[in-house]
Design an enzyme around this catalytic site. Structure first.
Site, PDB file in Angstrom:
ATOM      1  N   GLY A 170       6.184 -14.883  15.156  1.00  0.00           N
ATOM      2  CA  GLY A 170       4.878 -15.676  14.527  1.00  0.00           C
ATOM      3  C   GLY A 170       3.580 -14.903  14.896  1.00  0.00           C
ATOM      4  O   GLY A 170       2.626 -15.664  14.585  1.00  0.00           O
TER       5      GLY A 170
ATOM      6  N   TYR B 192       2.178 -21.036   0.094  1.00  0.00           N
ATOM      7  CA  TYR B 192       1.428 -21.119   1.385  1.00  0.00           C
ATOM      8  C   TYR B 192       0.117 -20.997   1.547  1.00  0.00           C
ATOM      9  O   TYR B 192      -0.612 -21.019   2.500  1.00  0.00           O
ATOM     10  CB  TYR B 192       2.022 -19.890   2.269  1.00  0.00           C
ATOM     11  CG  TYR B 192       3.284 -20.007   2.697  1.00  0.00           C
ATOM     12  CD1 TYR B 192       4.217 -21.068   3.215  1.00  0.00           C
ATOM     13  CD2 TYR B 192       4.314 -18.761   2.146  1.00  0.00           C
ATOM     14  CE1 TYR B 192       5.310 -21.303   3.579  1.00  0.00           C
ATOM     15  CE2 TYR B 192       5.639 -18.719   2.554  1.00  0.00           C
ATOM     16  CZ  TYR B 192       6.256 -20.154   3.437  1.00  0.00           C
ATOM     17  OH  TYR B 192       7.505 -20.047   3.626  1.00  0.00           O
TER      18      TYR B 192
ATOM     19  N   TYR C 244       7.757 -11.642   3.599  1.00  0.00           N
ATOM     20  CA  TYR C 244       7.885 -12.766   2.742  1.00  0.00           C
ATOM     21  C   TYR C 244       7.443 -12.250   1.448  1.00  0.00           C
ATOM     22  O   TYR C 244       6.774 -13.075   0.694  1.00  0.00           O
ATOM     23  CB  TYR C 244       7.180 -13.705   3.573  1.00  0.00           C
ATOM     24  CG  TYR C 244       7.718 -14.126   5.093  1.00  0.00           C
ATOM     25  CD1 TYR C 244       9.075 -14.492   4.980  1.00  0.00           C
ATOM     26  CD2 TYR C 244       7.298 -13.553   5.997  1.00  0.00           C
ATOM     27  CE1 TYR C 244       9.729 -14.838   6.205  1.00  0.00           C
ATOM     28  CE2 TYR C 244       7.464 -13.944   7.284  1.00  0.00           C
ATOM     29  CZ  TYR C 244       8.863 -14.265   7.375  1.00  0.00           C
ATOM     30  OH  TYR C 244       9.293 -14.809   8.774  1.00  0.00           O
TER      31      TYR C 244
ATOM     32  N   GLU D 279      11.318 -12.175  18.495  1.00  0.00           N
ATOM     33  CA  GLU D 279      11.743 -12.267  17.103  1.00  0.00           C
ATOM     34  C   GLU D 279      10.706 -12.006  16.021  1.00  0.00           C
ATOM     35  O   GLU D 279      10.229 -12.781  15.203  1.00  0.00           O
ATOM     36  CB  GLU D 279      12.345 -13.540  16.773  1.00  0.00           C
ATOM     37  CG  GLU D 279      13.422 -13.929  17.749  1.00  0.00           C
ATOM     38  CD  GLU D 279      13.828 -15.264  17.346  1.00  0.00           C
ATOM     39  OE1 GLU D 279      13.363 -16.029  16.336  1.00  0.00           O
ATOM     40  OE2 GLU D 279      14.744 -15.864  18.067  1.00  0.00           O
ATOM     41  N   PRO D 280      10.075 -10.647  16.152  1.00  0.00           N
ATOM     42  CA  PRO D 280       8.951 -10.504  15.265  1.00  0.00           C
ATOM     43  C   PRO D 280       9.440 -10.115  13.930  1.00  0.00           C
ATOM     44  O   PRO D 280      10.326  -9.518  13.752  1.00  0.00           O
ATOM     45  CB  PRO D 280       8.223  -9.246  15.935  1.00  0.00           C
ATOM     46  CG  PRO D 280       9.401  -8.738  16.309  1.00  0.00           C
ATOM     47  CD  PRO D 280      10.366  -9.622  17.020  1.00  0.00           C
ATOM     48  N   GLY D 281       8.828 -10.842  12.943  1.00  0.00           N
ATOM     49  CA  GLY D 281       9.068 -10.284  11.629  1.00  0.00           C
ATOM     50  C   GLY D 281       7.711  -9.707  10.717  1.00  0.00           C
ATOM     51  O   GLY D 281       7.899  -8.405  10.720  1.00  0.00           O
TER      52      GLY D 281
ATOM     53  N   CYS E  24       4.343 -18.204 -16.591  1.00  0.00           N
ATOM     54  CA  CYS E  24       3.846 -19.523 -17.228  1.00  0.00           C
ATOM     55  C   CYS E  24       3.641 -20.707 -16.433  1.00  0.00           C
ATOM     56  O   CYS E  24       4.305 -21.756 -16.463  1.00  0.00           O
ATOM     57  CB  CYS E  24       4.992 -19.837 -18.453  1.00  0.00           C
ATOM     58  SG  CYS E  24       4.341 -21.054 -19.544  1.00  0.00           S
ATOM     59  N   GLU E  25       2.806 -20.465 -15.496  1.00  0.00           N
ATOM     60  CA  GLU E  25       2.340 -21.629 -14.318  1.00  0.00           C
ATOM     61  C   GLU E  25       0.854 -21.239 -14.001  1.00  0.00           C
ATOM     62  O   GLU E  25       0.554 -20.211 -13.673  1.00  0.00           O
ATOM     63  CB  GLU E  25       3.369 -21.497 -12.975  1.00  0.00           C
ATOM     64  CG  GLU E  25       4.744 -21.518 -13.437  1.00  0.00           C
ATOM     65  CD  GLU E  25       5.033 -23.132 -13.498  1.00  0.00           C
ATOM     66  OE1 GLU E  25       4.493 -23.764 -13.117  1.00  0.00           O
ATOM     67  OE2 GLU E  25       6.402 -23.490 -13.951  1.00  0.00           O
TER      68      GLU E  25
END
Length: 429
Positions: A253, A330, A386, A287-289, A357-358
């Site tokens: 994070g 987000y 992500y 735990e880096p992403g 279509c949103e």
């Protein structure tokens, strides 16, 4: 290289002749070859980010070691995993599918930590069979299931307890995971009870303690507060139960620089963490992403139309929430720039929207941008994490291709989906 040493590095996507490049290849050339929308990843940047993180935590006691366990959910593409596997990177996984991917990529099972609040019995069994480094247990019922499976298989399952430290982190509510109202982990008191039960179970063995407080956090302070809590849990387990743990997992994070703010100073965090761990005989797992892959990836999209509606100017692109849902889901803020700058287009405030279509289908809103023409290419930055992993086929849209550039080599990491891919599994063909 010691902690706190910073070296100048080339930006992952630099301009040459006014055109954005990924290493030796221009994004224009890649878009012509592979079409758009297109994800492009800079492998050199991914490895440079790993070296930066390792340097930040390099001052552990000589008897301790650190393990970078890449958070597979951030970007699970096999080409990315294989690149990291070749440098000895481990994996943080949250599903049987991610375990399969990590093993296929060549990451050894004894470098894989299995997290997740809802591991199924089949997934637990798979992890035991594979011989993962540990299971990060998040409830007493999960512990019971793991113990029964391990006993039935004649195995001993390694256990770390994920502690919920009740630390609020300054990030989006959907990615804040360390406060008491979050579904993740157990309280320090319940963690102690779980360690007691592990110590009494012949098919379980306690090896670590784990914490993860959220994503895209820019301030080291919440990490240190959480670490103090879990070190208290470790001390109590050792003192009262005689449980000797091997490692503490600080999670991930670590915030990167994006359109919403600056990166966290991982060197400052590393100095404080290593000082707290010195002399404890504990290894450190990270735990880096996003930290590894976030700014190493971009989404290249083509402008379809420019339209004015009321007080708004809309730039309609061929990528939208089906390719990158972070802005809609987000409130993620991604920098957006033209792939080719010409210095002649007038700058306007625009909404960059997709074809889905949103009303919530947008990549950026109210941004100053040189007004592009149809056919121009835009680059959505900080999209390596992500991005594709959360892409969907909503509106029956085929998912885009992914390309990895590493050195002078370009790899088609995933081909673009075709229409027949959309109905695979729905017909007998």
């Amino acid at each position: 290289m010691g902690a706190g040493v910073l070296t100048a590095v080339a930006p992952p996507f630099a301009r040459r002749g006014g055109v954005l490049h990924c290493g030796v290849r221009s994004l224009e050339d890649l878009a012509r070859q592979y079409n758009t929308p297109l994800y492009v990843y800079n492998g050199d940047r991914i490895l440079e980010r790993k070296r930066t993180l390792e340097a930040a935590f390099a001052d552990l006691h000589p008897s301790s070691r650190s393990l970078v366990a890449y958070s597979v959910k951030a970007n699970p593409n096999l080409a990315v995993l294989e690149l990291l596997a070749r440098t000895g990177t481990g994996a943080d996984i949250v599903s049987g599918g991610e375990l399969y991917r990590a093993l296929r990529a060549g990451i050894p099972a004894d470098r894989i930590v299995f997290a997740g609040v809802g591991k199924s019995h089949d997934e637990l069994r798979y992890g035991i069979e594979a011989g993962v480094m540990s299971f990060h247990v998040e409830s007493a019922q999960e512990l019971d299931a793991l113990g029964a499976l391990a006993a039935g298989m004649g195995a001993v399952a390694p256990v770390a307890v994920r502690v919920n430290p009740d630390v609020h982190s300054p990030t989006h509510e959907f990615t804040s995971t360390g406060h008491a109202a979050a579904k993740f982990g157990v309280s320090p008191g319940e963690a102690h009870e779980i360690y007691r039960r592990v110590a009494e179970h012949p098919a379980l063995h306690a090896v670590g303690v784990d914490v993860h407080i959220g994503s895209q956090i820019r301030d080291p302070a919440p990490f240190l507060k959480a670490l103090d809590v879990v070190l208290g849990v470790e001390e109590r387990a050792r003192r009262e139960l005689g449980v000797e743990l091997d490692y503490v997992d600080l999670g991930g994070g670590f915030g990167i620089s994006d359109g919403a703010g600056d990166a966290m100073d991982v060197h400052a965090l590393g100095r404080e963490v290593t000082a707290r761990l010195r002399g404890r005989g504990l290894d450190l797992v990270l735990e880096p992403g996003r930290f590894l892959v976030g700014d190493a990836g971009v989404l290249v999209t083509c402008v379809l139309y420019v339209k004015k509606g009321g007080q708004k100017t809309f730039v309609v692109t061929d990528a939208g929430m089906t390719e990158l849902i972070r802005p809609s889901h987000y409130g993620g803020v991604h920098s957006v720039s033209p792939v080719r700058e010409n210095g002649r287009d007038p700058v306007e405030r625009v909404d960059i929207v997709g074809p889905v279509c949103e009303q919530g289908d947008f990549l950026a809103r109210d941004r100053s941008l040189p007004l592009p023409r149809p056919g121009a290419l835009l680059c959505v930055h900080q999209a390596g994490a992500y991005g594709f992993t959360m892409a969907s086929n909503y509106n029956s849209r085929p998912r885009p291709a992914e390309v990895l550039v590493h050195g002078d080599r370009v790899t088609l990491a995933r081909r673009r989906e075709r229409y027949d891919d959309l109905i695979r599994g729905e017909t007998d063909d």
